[in-house]
Write an enzyme that holds these catalytic residues in place. Structure first.
Site, PDB file in Angstrom:
ATOM      1  N   HIS A 277       3.303  -7.586  -4.181  1.00 30.93           N
ATOM      2  CA  HIS A 277       3.359  -6.677  -3.017  1.00 30.93           C
ATOM      3  C   HIS A 277       2.137  -5.752  -2.936  1.00 30.93           C
ATOM      4  O   HIS A 277       1.972  -5.046  -1.944  1.00 30.93           O
ATOM      5  CB  HIS A 277       4.619  -5.807  -3.071  1.00 30.93           C
ATOM      6  CG  HIS A 277       5.898  -6.567  -2.917  1.00 30.93           C
ATOM      7  ND1 HIS A 277       6.141  -7.394  -1.836  1.00 30.93           N
ATOM      8  CD2 HIS A 277       7.002  -6.654  -3.710  1.00 30.93           C
ATOM      9  CE1 HIS A 277       7.350  -7.934  -1.976  1.00 30.93           C
ATOM     10  NE2 HIS A 277       7.886  -7.514  -3.104  1.00 30.93           N
TER      11      HIS A 277
ATOM     12  N   ASP B 266       9.309 -16.127  -5.359  1.00 30.85           N
ATOM     13  CA  ASP B 266      10.090 -14.895  -5.436  1.00 30.85           C
ATOM     14  C   ASP B 266      10.966 -14.745  -4.185  1.00 30.85           C
ATOM     15  O   ASP B 266      10.621 -15.248  -3.114  1.00 30.85           O
ATOM     16  CB  ASP B 266       9.104 -13.717  -5.540  1.00 30.85           C
ATOM     17  CG  ASP B 266       9.765 -12.389  -5.847  1.00 30.85           C
ATOM     18  OD1 ASP B 266       9.755 -12.001  -7.030  1.00 30.85           O
ATOM     19  OD2 ASP B 266      10.271 -11.729  -4.910  1.00 30.85           O
TER      20      ASP B 266
ATOM     21  N   HIS C 181      11.204 -12.254  -2.397  1.00 30.40           N
ATOM     22  CA  HIS C 181      10.470 -11.457  -1.410  1.00 30.40           C
ATOM     23  C   HIS C 181       9.125 -12.104  -1.055  1.00 30.40           C
ATOM     24  O   HIS C 181       8.525 -12.787  -1.883  1.00 30.40           O
ATOM     25  CB  HIS C 181      10.210 -10.053  -1.963  1.00 30.40           C
ATOM     26  CG  HIS C 181      11.444  -9.325  -2.362  1.00 30.40           C
ATOM     27  ND1 HIS C 181      11.911  -9.306  -3.673  1.00 30.40           N
ATOM     28  CD2 HIS C 181      12.329  -8.611  -1.629  1.00 30.40           C
ATOM     29  CE1 HIS C 181      13.030  -8.599  -3.726  1.00 30.40           C
ATOM     30  NE2 HIS C 181      13.315  -8.172  -2.501  1.00 30.40           N
TER      31      HIS C 181
ATOM     32  N   ASP D 155      14.222 -13.424  -8.571  1.00 32.15           N
ATOM     33  CA  ASP D 155      15.261 -12.650  -7.874  1.00 32.15           C
ATOM     34  C   ASP D 155      15.921 -13.445  -6.756  1.00 32.15           C
ATOM     35  O   ASP D 155      16.807 -12.942  -6.080  1.00 32.15           O
ATOM     36  CB  ASP D 155      14.707 -11.299  -7.360  1.00 32.15           C
ATOM     37  CG  ASP D 155      13.314 -11.398  -6.786  1.00 32.15           C
ATOM     38  OD1 ASP D 155      12.801 -12.528  -6.639  1.00 32.15           O
ATOM     39  OD2 ASP D 155      12.734 -10.337  -6.477  1.00 32.15           O
TER      40      ASP D 155
END
Ligand SMILES: [Zn+2]
Length: 348
Positions: free
Chosen positions: A134, A170, A172, A253
């Site tokens: 990120h 991931d 995200h 995740d």
């Protein structure tokens, strides 16, 4: 068993460092030291954490290939004198007095993983934290300070390496990695959408490079569809890009029950996805692939997933699995069709 044979059966090597446990020690936060410490202990007890590779700090020059000088200075200034944990001013990343040092070593761990996987033509797993995908050039967010995979990709290119493909599974979207794609760095990702951080809706070309995004419904997807998405996505992007290095933003995740993500995907998805990654690494990159830990907040899910990745990279030859596009929801088939067309154009 003779030593040579034992070596061949454990091809996945690890980068890790005691410093990775210092960031946010004693702080109630899902991105916690146990993510590397307990996982490393469990992998060690299974005999998987052998022949580890030493991490080092990323140099100022390496970090500056991805992040602005003002941001690097901000991280140092806002962390080093902290008496208690606080939010970094640029986004939701909790930091303490150790965070700048630990993040520099996480980025350096990813660089060391790339150097080792290229030298050994093998798979390496960088068991690092804080995560990185990120982190944008001028802001940390989403638990990330420096973009570990991007810094490692640029270090590889600065050392004379060729094109890099970053594969990000991931939960995200890796907004920070997409932000720096181009100049020989392509990016492909599956991620929940709409969900944090809100990016990753579409695929496109950036110069000769590809950004291939496959948004998935945040309410969850079947394990078969998640695996089929990767078995379909990765060979198409790799054929268009022909990368000489594969980097994996390895976030777990997506696993059902994860306290931060949770796409409802079974933990066993890691095995066929790692097999697909290995096939691409073998075909285009001489076997070189570096996995770099991103998210994933269940210690059991992290341990099991990484153990499956280790098995997928052991010395045994693999049969090539046929992707099962029937398992894909229509929206996913459409995203894949869109970037397949873009990939075809890019390959011309
Ligand atoms: Zn994540």
């Amino acid at each position: 068993m003779p030593p040579a044979q034992a070596r061949e059966l454990h091809r996945l090597r690890f980068v890790t460092d005691p410093l990775y446990g210092e960031h946010l020690r004693g702080v109630a936060h899902p991105e916690r030291p146990q993510r590397v410490e307990a996982v490393a202990a469990a992998l060690l007890s299974r005999g998987l954490l052998e022949r580890t590779i030493a991490a080092r700090d990323a140099t100022d020059e390496e970090i500056a290939r991805v992040h602005t000088g003002a941001y690097v200075e901000l991280v140092a200034r806002e962390t080093r004198r902290l008496k208690s944990p606080a939010y970094l001013s640029t986004g939701d990343a909790v930091v303490d007095a150790s965070s700048d040092r630990v993040a520099r070593r996480a980025a350096g761990g990813a660089v060391a993983a790339v150097e080792a996987c290229v030298a050994g033509k093998e798979a390496v797993f960088a068991l690092v934290r804080p995560p990185g995908h990120h982190a944008e050039p001028d802001r940390g967010m989403g638990f990330c300070l420096f973009n570990n995979v991007a810094i490692a990709a640029r270090a590889y290119q600065a050392a004379g390496g060729g094109r890099v493909l970053v594969a990000d599974f991931d939960y995200h979207h890796g907004n920070g990695t997409e932000a720096v794609a181009g100049n020989g760095l392509s990016y492909c990702s599956t991620h929940a959408y709409p969900a944090y951080p809100g990016t990753g809706a579409r695929s496109y070309r950036r110069g000769d490079d590809l950004v291939a995004n496959v948004p998935l419904p945040p309410g969850g997807t079947s394990t078969e569809a998640f695996v089929a998405a990767w078995e379909t996505l990765l060979p198409i992007v790799a054929a268009a890009i022909r990368p000489s290095l594969l980097l994996v933003s390895a976030g777990f995740d997506y696993v059902a029950g994860d306290e931060v993500g949770d796409l409802g995907v079974g933990v066993h998805a890691a095995a066929p996805i790692a097999a697909a990654i290995r096939r691409v690494a073998d075909e285009y990159c001489g076997g070189s692939v570096a996995y770099v830990l991103e998210g994933g907040y269940g210690i059991g899910a992290l341990t099991e997933s990484i153990a499956m990745i280790a098995r997928a990279h052991d010395g045994r030859p693999q049969s090539s699995a046929a992707a099962q596009p029937d398992a894909l929801p229509r929206s996913v088939r459409e995203s894949i069709r869109t970037f397949s067309e873009i990939a075809k154009e890019a390959a011309k």
